[in-house]
Scaffold this motif. Structure first.
Motif, PDB file in Angstrom:
ATOM      1  N   GLU A 192      -6.011   0.894  -5.440  1.00 17.91           N
ATOM      2  CA  GLU A 192      -4.955  -0.039  -6.048  1.00 17.91           C
ATOM      3  C   GLU A 192      -3.649   0.368  -5.712  1.00 17.91           C
ATOM      4  OE1 GLU A 192      -6.853  -0.363 -10.398  1.00 17.91           O
ATOM      5  OE2 GLU A 192      -6.439   1.878  -9.954  1.00 17.91           O
ATOM      6  N   GLY A 193      -2.743  -0.731  -5.661  1.00 20.62           N
ATOM      7  CA  GLY A 193      -1.312  -0.465  -4.877  1.00 20.62           C
ATOM      8  C   GLY A 193      -1.492  -0.068  -3.667  1.00 20.62           C
ATOM      9  N   ARG A 194      -0.657   1.087  -3.344  1.00 18.53           N
ATOM     10  CA  ARG A 194      -0.464   1.583  -1.994  1.00 18.53           C
ATOM     11  C   ARG A 194      -1.356   2.717  -1.954  1.00 18.53           C
ATOM     12  NH1 ARG A 194       0.831  -2.946  -2.276  1.00 18.53           N
ATOM     13  NH2 ARG A 194       2.822  -3.678  -1.764  1.00 18.53           N
ATOM     14  N   ALA A 195      -1.917   2.877  -0.527  1.00 21.82           N
ATOM     15  CA  ALA A 195      -2.260   3.968   0.085  1.00 21.82           C
ATOM     16  C   ALA A 195      -1.739   4.323   1.334  1.00 21.82           C
ATOM     17  CB  ALA A 195      -4.022   3.999   0.286  1.00 21.82           C
ATOM     18  N   LEU A 196      -0.648   5.082   1.279  1.00 21.61           N
ATOM     19  CA  LEU A 196       0.304   5.443   2.408  1.00 21.61           C
ATOM     20  C   LEU A 196      -0.041   6.763   3.040  1.00 21.61           C
ATOM     21  CD1 LEU A 196       3.661   3.930   0.963  1.00 21.61           C
ATOM     22  CD2 LEU A 196       1.670   2.759   2.246  1.00 21.61           C
ATOM     23  N   GLY A 197       0.159   6.837   4.651  1.00 23.98           N
ATOM     24  CA  GLY A 197       0.255   7.932   5.273  1.00 23.98           C
ATOM     25  C   GLY A 197      -1.032   9.004   4.792  1.00 23.98           C
ATOM     26  N   GLY A 198      -0.578  10.043   4.389  1.00 24.63           N
ATOM     27  CA  GLY A 198      -1.938  11.065   3.621  1.00 24.63           C
ATOM     28  C   GLY A 198      -3.036  10.507   2.661  1.00 24.63           C
ATOM     29  N   GLY A 199      -2.201   9.394   1.872  1.00 25.08           N
ATOM     30  CA  GLY A 199      -3.008   8.719   0.985  1.00 25.08           C
ATOM     31  C   GLY A 199      -4.121   7.844   1.612  1.00 25.08           C
ATOM     32  N   GLU A 229      -2.358   2.632 -11.662  1.00 24.82           N
ATOM     33  CA  GLU A 229      -2.554   1.327 -10.647  1.00 24.82           C
ATOM     34  C   GLU A 229      -1.889   1.477  -9.143  1.00 24.82           C
ATOM     35  OE1 GLU A 229      -1.699  -2.251 -12.873  1.00 24.82           O
ATOM     36  OE2 GLU A 229      -3.306  -1.776 -13.840  1.00 24.82           O
ATOM     37  N   THR A 230      -1.811   2.701  -8.771  1.00 23.58           N
ATOM     38  CA  THR A 230      -1.246   3.042  -7.405  1.00 23.58           C
ATOM     39  C   THR A 230      -2.283   4.098  -6.931  1.00 23.58           C
ATOM     40  OG1 THR A 230       0.405   3.026  -5.705  1.00 23.58           O
ATOM     41  CG2 THR A 230       0.412   4.592  -7.505  1.00 23.58           C
ATOM     42  N   PHE A 231      -2.619   4.028  -5.527  1.00 24.32           N
ATOM     43  CA  PHE A 231      -3.303   5.107  -5.034  1.00 24.32           C
ATOM     44  C   PHE A 231      -2.958   6.516  -4.768  1.00 24.32           C
ATOM     45  CE2 PHE A 231      -6.529   6.981  -1.852  1.00 24.32           C
ATOM     46  CZ  PHE A 231      -7.527   7.102  -2.633  1.00 24.32           C
ATOM     47  N   CYS A 232      -2.191   6.521  -3.659  1.00 24.21           N
ATOM     48  CA  CYS A 232      -1.578   7.910  -3.005  1.00 24.21           C
ATOM     49  C   CYS A 232      -0.660   7.565  -2.134  1.00 24.21           C
ATOM     50  CB  CYS A 232      -2.403   8.627  -2.716  1.00 24.21           C
ATOM     51  SG  CYS A 232      -1.736  10.334  -2.012  1.00 24.21           S
ATOM     52  N   SER A 233       0.709   8.169  -2.111  1.00 25.50           N
ATOM     53  CA  SER A 233       1.750   7.591  -1.217  1.00 25.50           C
ATOM     54  C   SER A 233       1.799   8.848  -0.102  1.00 25.50           C
ATOM     55  CB  SER A 233       3.061   7.294  -1.917  1.00 25.50           C
ATOM     56  OG  SER A 233       3.686   8.632  -2.378  1.00 25.50           O
ATOM     57  N   GLY A 234       0.905   9.611   0.051  1.00 29.44           N
ATOM     58  CA  GLY A 234       0.710  10.739   1.058  1.00 29.44           C
ATOM     59  C   GLY A 234       1.337  12.015   0.419  1.00 29.44           C
ATOM     60  N   SER A 235       1.874  12.918   1.030  1.00 28.55           N
ATOM     61  CA  SER A 235       2.422  14.006   0.547  1.00 28.55           C
ATOM     62  C   SER A 235       3.873  14.363   0.025  1.00 28.55           C
ATOM     63  CB  SER A 235       2.282  15.331   1.770  1.00 28.55           C
ATOM     64  OG  SER A 235       2.972  14.614   3.033  1.00 28.55           O
ATOM     65  N   ASP A 236       3.971  14.917  -0.931  1.00 23.55           N
ATOM     66  CA  ASP A 236       5.412  14.742  -1.654  1.00 23.55           C
ATOM     67  C   ASP A 236       6.205  15.464  -0.492  1.00 23.55           C
ATOM     68  OD1 ASP A 236       7.594  15.571  -2.980  1.00 23.55           O
ATOM     69  OD2 ASP A 236       6.622  16.136  -4.622  1.00 23.55           O
ATOM     70  N   LEU A 237       7.443  14.964  -0.115  1.00 16.80           N
ATOM     71  CA  LEU A 237       8.373  15.567   0.563  1.00 16.80           C
ATOM     72  C   LEU A 237       8.938  16.672   0.575  1.00 16.80           C
ATOM     73  CD1 LEU A 237       9.974  11.955   1.846  1.00 16.80           C
ATOM     74  CD2 LEU A 237       8.316  13.130   3.120  1.00 16.80           C
ATOM     75  N   ASN A 238       9.118  16.759  -0.721  1.00 11.16           N
ATOM     76  CA  ASN A 238       9.538  18.099  -1.177  1.00 11.16           C
ATOM     77  C   ASN A 238       8.935  19.481  -0.473  1.00 11.16           C
ATOM     78  OD1 ASN A 238      11.956  17.367  -2.635  1.00 11.16           O
ATOM     79  ND2 ASN A 238      10.577  17.214  -4.433  1.00 11.16           N
ATOM     80  N   LEU A 265      -3.151   3.027  13.738  1.00 11.53           N
ATOM     81  CA  LEU A 265      -2.167   3.930  13.894  1.00 11.53           C
ATOM     82  C   LEU A 265      -0.927   3.835  14.753  1.00 11.53           C
ATOM     83  CD1 LEU A 265      -4.712   7.020  14.510  1.00 11.53           C
ATOM     84  CD2 LEU A 265      -3.592   6.317  12.460  1.00 11.53           C
ATOM     85  N   GLY A 266      -1.267   2.876  15.851  1.00  4.14           N
ATOM     86  CA  GLY A 266      -0.118   2.752  16.795  1.00  4.14           C
ATOM     87  C   GLY A 266       0.714   1.638  16.258  1.00  4.14           C
ATOM     88  N   GLY A 267       0.361   0.567  15.509  1.00  4.73           N
ATOM     89  CA  GLY A 267       1.118  -0.404  15.082  1.00  4.73           C
ATOM     90  C   GLY A 267       1.535  -0.114  13.466  1.00  4.73           C
ATOM     91  N   ALA A 268       0.914   0.970  12.798  1.00  4.66           N
ATOM     92  CA  ALA A 268       1.447   1.193  11.513  1.00  4.66           C
ATOM     93  C   ALA A 268       0.946  -0.136  10.651  1.00  4.66           C
ATOM     94  CB  ALA A 268       2.705   1.825  11.138  1.00  4.66           C
ATOM     95  N   LEU A 269      -0.135  -0.654  10.788  1.00  2.00           N
ATOM     96  CA  LEU A 269      -0.213  -2.067  10.234  1.00  2.00           C
ATOM     97  C   LEU A 269      -0.661  -2.032   8.953  1.00  2.00           C
ATOM     98  CD1 LEU A 269      -2.655  -3.606  13.208  1.00  2.00           C
ATOM     99  CD2 LEU A 269      -0.267  -3.778  12.807  1.00  2.00           C
ATOM    100  N   LYS A 270      -0.141  -3.013   8.078  1.00  2.00           N
ATOM    101  CA  LYS A 270      -0.685  -3.221   6.506  1.00  2.00           C
ATOM    102  C   LYS A 270      -2.075  -3.705   6.519  1.00  2.00           C
ATOM    103  CE  LYS A 270       4.257  -3.259   5.119  1.00  2.00           C
ATOM    104  NZ  LYS A 270       5.055  -4.150   4.128  1.00  2.00           N
ATOM    105  N   GLN A 290      -1.863   1.868   4.631  1.00  2.20           N
ATOM    106  CA  GLN A 290      -1.277   1.734   5.640  1.00  2.20           C
ATOM    107  C   GLN A 290      -1.364   3.320   6.253  1.00  2.20           C
ATOM    108  OE1 GLN A 290       2.689   0.333   5.042  1.00  2.20           O
ATOM    109  NE2 GLN A 290       3.044   0.001   7.287  1.00  2.20           N
ATOM    110  N   PHE A 291      -1.300   3.343   7.401  1.00  6.01           N
ATOM    111  CA  PHE A 291      -1.183   4.608   8.316  1.00  6.01           C
ATOM    112  C   PHE A 291       0.284   4.718   8.674  1.00  6.01           C
ATOM    113  CE2 PHE A 291      -5.721   4.095   7.891  1.00  6.01           C
ATOM    114  CZ  PHE A 291      -6.139   5.282   7.718  1.00  6.01           C
TER     115      PHE A 291
END
Length: 311
Positions: free
Chosen positions: A156-163, A110-119, A213-218, A182-183
């Motif tokens: 579902e949940g959060r789609a952040l950055g790359g998500g 129940e969450t989409f994708c939080s982008g790329s793995d920071l590792n 993009l400029g405001g990183a709006l949710k 949210q970008f």
């Protein structure tokens, strides 16, 4: 008579490549970059595979709908390097799915994708490797959007950055009532690098894209519907009487647009794809070529024999 001759020629070459066939193949089966652009795909694949974790799971159903799941719940479904390679391989599989009509892209737990793995990101933070990763993911997501399937991202949940960029690589987006797109790239000192910025402009327009993009709006479902980033909202079982799971609702929503034989639905997607990406003159030629693949085909002949469109 001239028109008839043209159509006969198209019908004769239905199974051949032809100019329009080569064009569609270039659209649907190729990305943006190649060796011409000094892009060594094998090299970046090897580097990405050094950072395993999670998976991209593909389930193809008899209904003609496939479900593609981003599966790395312990990291909010962040894409590891290995998952990026997985995604490219799943896209290749879908490109060759002759019975396919639709695709639902979702996240596990129940969450989409939080982008790329920071590792993985930290390990390839030098500009050269970053550019290669960008090329690899732009190719993959461009091919995902160009699939001859009508696709929807179930957020579902959060789609952040790359998500968030990943959601733009589908034809449609459905949002759960408590979800957010949210970008967040600006907060990381970045801009989208997987093609999400360019796709976002095509979806919501340049002014809304600048705001996001400029405001990183949710972007919640209300704002998503208002600006055109979302195409619908899936409800929770507690709020609507027996609506089914979010995935079931997404399948029902998508089912409205994929009724009919797979060759016809795939032809619809190819016509829209050409209109979206090609100059008008080329799009018209491509449309005529696609028309030639279904004119006189089984679905067309069956409809002519059994239906009257004037009823």
């Amino acid at each position: 008579m001239a028109l008839c001759a043209v159509m006969l020629q198209i019908l004769k070459s239905r199974s051949g490549c032809g100019a329009w066939g080569r064009l569609l193949q270039r659209q649907s089966s190729s990305g943006v970059y190649s060796s011409v652009h000094a892009f060594d795909e094998a090299e970046i694949r090897e580097k990405l595979q050094a950072f395993p974790g999670g998976s991209i799971d593909l389930f193809k159903q008899d209904s003609g709908i496939a479900v593609l799941t981003v599966n790395n719940p312990s990291r909010m479904n962040a894409l590891s390097g290995g998952m990026m390679v997985d995604l490219e391989e799943r896209v290749s599989e879908l490109e060759n799915w002759t019975d396919g009509k639709g695709l639902i892209l979702c996240g596990a737990a129940e969450t989409f994708c939080s982008g790329s793995d920071l590792n993985a990101v930290r390990a390839i933070s030098n500009p050269q490797d970053g550019m290669k990763m960008s090329m690899f993911m732009q190719n993959t997501l461009t091919r995902l959007l160009r699939l001859p399937l009508i696709s929807v991202a179930l957020v579902e949940g959060r789609a952040l950055g790359g998500g968030a960029e990943l959601t733009t690589a589908c034809d449609f987006r459905l949002m759960a009532s408590d979800s957010v797109i949210q970008f967040v790239h600006k907060h990381m000192g970045l801009v989208p690098g997987w093609g999400g910025g360019a796709r976002l402009v095509r979806i919501v327009g340049s002014q809304n894209a600048l705001k996001l993009l400029g405001g990183a709006l949710k972007v919640d479902p209300k704002l998503g519907l208002q600006i055109g980033l979302a195409d619908g909202v899936v409800e929770d079982a507690q709020t609507v009487e027996a609506p089914g799971s979010h995935l079931e609702q997404a399948e029902k929503w998508l089912g409205t647009y994929i009724k009919g034989p797979a060759p016809v639905i795939q032809a619809v997607k190819k016509v829209v794809l050409s209109g979206r990406e090609l100059p008008l003159s080329e799009a018209l030629k491509t449309e005529m070529g696609v028309f030639g693949t279904v004119w006189g085909g089984p679905a067309n002949l069956q409809a002519l024999a059994s239906k009257s469109k004037h009823k």
